[in-house]
Design a protein around this motif. Structure first.
Motif, PDB file in Angstrom:
ATOM      1  N   LYS A  21      12.387  -9.540  27.257  1.00 55.14           N
ATOM      2  CA  LYS A  21      13.603  -8.738  27.092  1.00 55.14           C
ATOM      3  C   LYS A  21      14.285  -9.132  25.793  1.00 55.14           C
ATOM      4  CE  LYS A  21      16.848  -5.834  28.180  1.00 55.14           C
ATOM      5  NZ  LYS A  21      16.574  -4.382  28.276  1.00 55.14           N
ATOM      6  N   ILE A  58      17.947  -9.092  35.251  1.00 53.75           N
ATOM      7  CA  ILE A  58      16.739  -8.299  35.510  1.00 53.75           C
ATOM      8  C   ILE A  58      16.475  -8.228  37.006  1.00 53.75           C
ATOM      9  CG2 ILE A  58      14.214  -8.345  35.288  1.00 53.75           C
ATOM     10  CD1 ILE A  58      14.613  -9.223  32.387  1.00 53.75           C
ATOM     11  N   PRO A  65      13.304  -4.900  32.159  1.00 57.09           N
ATOM     12  CA  PRO A  65      12.544  -5.676  31.171  1.00 57.09           C
ATOM     13  C   PRO A  65      11.900  -4.744  30.148  1.00 57.09           C
ATOM     14  CG  PRO A  65      11.342  -5.546  33.245  1.00 57.09           C
ATOM     15  CD  PRO A  65      12.682  -4.924  33.497  1.00 57.09           C
ATOM     16  N   ASP A  66      11.715  -5.243  28.923  1.00 61.30           N
ATOM     17  CA  ASP A  66      11.036  -4.448  27.900  1.00 61.30           C
ATOM     18  C   ASP A  66       9.538  -4.374  28.167  1.00 61.30           C
ATOM     19  OD1 ASP A  66      13.472  -4.146  26.611  1.00 61.30           O
ATOM     20  OD2 ASP A  66      13.163  -5.912  25.347  1.00 61.30           O
TER      21      ASP A  66
END
Length: 507
Positions: A21, A58, A65-66
């Motif tokens: 992230k 998260i 999250p990325d």
């Protein structure tokens, strides 16, 4: 040991795998992994800024999250918001719960999910009865009829845990839950946590207090700089080993510290006490010296700075500048005596975001730039231009709102505002929080230059490398008390962290 290693007794209930992230250019989490097992309390530890809070958000569904994935009971799960987290059985208990104070405890527990009877009317008796059952399961006595206002932090947390049980939460995240609790309250909370584990729940316990981690938890995961370092059984670790894993970085050229030529004492703080916040804090700072107040979040560092500056009152002690006593609770007198405070939250406390760069840079000098009570625009512009040029503030025009600047340039404007008052003592709280590496180096260079010119600087920072790289002396606080003083030669990350967590010798 990998957190995904097979366990003979329990398969993981919730797993984070390679979670990343970022916020802009700042990588908050980098490839983090974590496995929470039913019936187990799992500790998450790390320095301030290690990524713990981002990981909690998260899990709470507040931040997606990325990259990476979350699995629940072996199945991938996507948390698009807090409602998804609750539906998945994940509950977060924060350090300071947010209850509706004028509603009853039962109403807080079942907010938005109240039992109803005919004509869709709320069934108050059923709600109270269900709340009583929840508290019986927790083994605590709390009257669900009473309003939430006036509850202790400990009881508020128990209400939040009861709320989690009411929607069958199986994963309980406890984020610094003991920071404001007494010893008896901590034991009661731990009894509840152990009871939940006994019923098959997974508890993620986040704390800076190692004695609690080793008392409650079965496993420990260490994060450092947003990355996973290790996961091991508590039985295989010592406090020394955990601390070594949390720290261990070199201080780089990011900290261009000049050798200090310490002059006469400028600031003296003696026996400063504010009930319930900090107690018997005493220190002095000489001209040309950078003294760092180190410690963990909640240790009382910012509160001490605010009291010294007069923003907050204190119950006992005194503050002297150049030998003269400052009256408590008077920022105006503090400024007149030569104090300046760069606050921790620049957006809320340091700047007026809607005003221009030049207006913010001269806020503390408006009287000096006025004639007959009228602010002279030409004088304001000249003063703002002088300091923004000196601090290399990057802005198209001084007339643009300060909100349009980057975080680093906003921090420079706050520094410009106070340096324009020609202070003798600079109190600077988290000087480089949320700014990029290049600007950090510029701020550090500026602080070093100011000290070289004879300014006395008190620096509060949660970044240990910054403390070690910039400070001539380090004063470590733990739970409202000054517990250790270290010279620049004595201070290292391990010694500061030991003292900050209550393991070091008392000053």
């Amino acid at each position: 040991m990998s957190p995904d290693a097979p366990d003979a007794d329990h398969a993981p209930l919730l797993v984070l795998d390679d979670v990343t992230k970022s916020f802009g250019a700042v990588a908050a989490l980098r490839g983090v992994r974590l496995a929470l097992r039913p019936g187990e309390a799992h500790a998450l530890v790390g320095e301030n800024g290690a990524g713990k809070s981002t990981l909690v958000k998260i899990l709470a569904g507040a931040h997606p999250p990325d990259s990476g994935r979350l699995t629940l009971d072996g199945q991938p799960v996507v948390l698009r918001g807090p409602a998804d987290a609750r539906s998945a059985g994940i509950a977060v208990i924060h350090q300071e719960p947010t209850l509706f104070p004028d509603l009853s405890i039962a109403e807080n527990i079942f907010m938005g999910r109240q039992p109803v009877r005919g004509l869709r009317r709320i069934d108050g008796r059923a709600m109270i009865r269900d709340a009583e059952r929840l508290f019986q399961r927790l083994g605590v006595r709390i009257d669900p009829r009473r309003p939430a206002r006036g509850l202790s932090i400990a009881d508020q947390q128990l209400v939040e845990i009861a709320k989690a049980l009411s929607f069958d939460a199986r994963v309980l995240v406890m984020d610094e839950p003991t920071a404001a609790l007494s010893g008896v309250e901590v034991e009661r909370l731990f009894g509840v946590a152990r009871s939940l584990c006994g019923r098959g729940a997974a508890v993620l316990f986040i704390s800076h207090r190692f004695d609690e981690v080793f008392d409650l938890c079965q496993r420990v995961t260490v994060l450092r700089d947003g990355a996973w370092v290790s996961t091991d059984p508590v039985a295989d670790l010592t406090v020394d080993e955990v601390v070594r894993r949390m720290v261990g970085r070199d201080v780089s050229s990011l900290y261009p510290k000049q050798d200090a030529l310490v002059r006469d004492t400028v600031l003296e703080v003696s026996g400063l006490t504010r009930a319930g916040v900090f107690a018997d804090v005493s220190f002095s700072v000489g001209g040309g010296e950078i003294v760092a107040l180190a410690g963990l979040v909640g240790a009382g560092r910012s509160e001490v700075a605010r009291a010294v500056f007069g923003v907050d009152r204190y119950d006992a002690g005194e503050v002297r500048v150049n030998g003269r006593v400052l009256p408590p609770g008077s920022p105006g007198r503090a400024i007149a005596a030569g104090l300046a405070l760069v606050p921790e939250d620049r957006r809320q406390q340091g700047l007026v975001m809607e005003l221009s760069v030049e207006r913010n840079a001269t806020l503390a000098r408006r009287r000096a730039l006025s004639r007959l009570g009228i602010l002279l625009g030409s004088a304001e512009r000249a003063e703002a231009r002088r300091w923004t040029n000196r601090l290399q503030v990057k802005t198209a025009r001084l007339a643009v709102p300060v909100a349009t600047l980057s975080g680093g340039n906003q921090q420079k404007v706050v520094l410009a505002k106070w340096l324009s008052t020609a202070p003798r003592v600079l109190l600077v709280d988290e000087p480089t929080r949320g700014i990029d590496v290049g600007t950090k180096a510029e701020v550090h260079r500026l602080l070093s230059e100011l000290a070289g010119q004879g300014l006395a600087i008190v620096m509060i920072s949660s970044e240990l490398p910054e403390v070690l790289g910039m400070a001539d002396r380090v004063l470590v606080m733990h739970e409202g008390r000054l517990v250790r003083e270290l010279s620049r030669a004595e201070a290292d990350e391990t010694s500061v962290m030991f003292a900050a967590t209550g393991q070091g010798a008392t000053a």
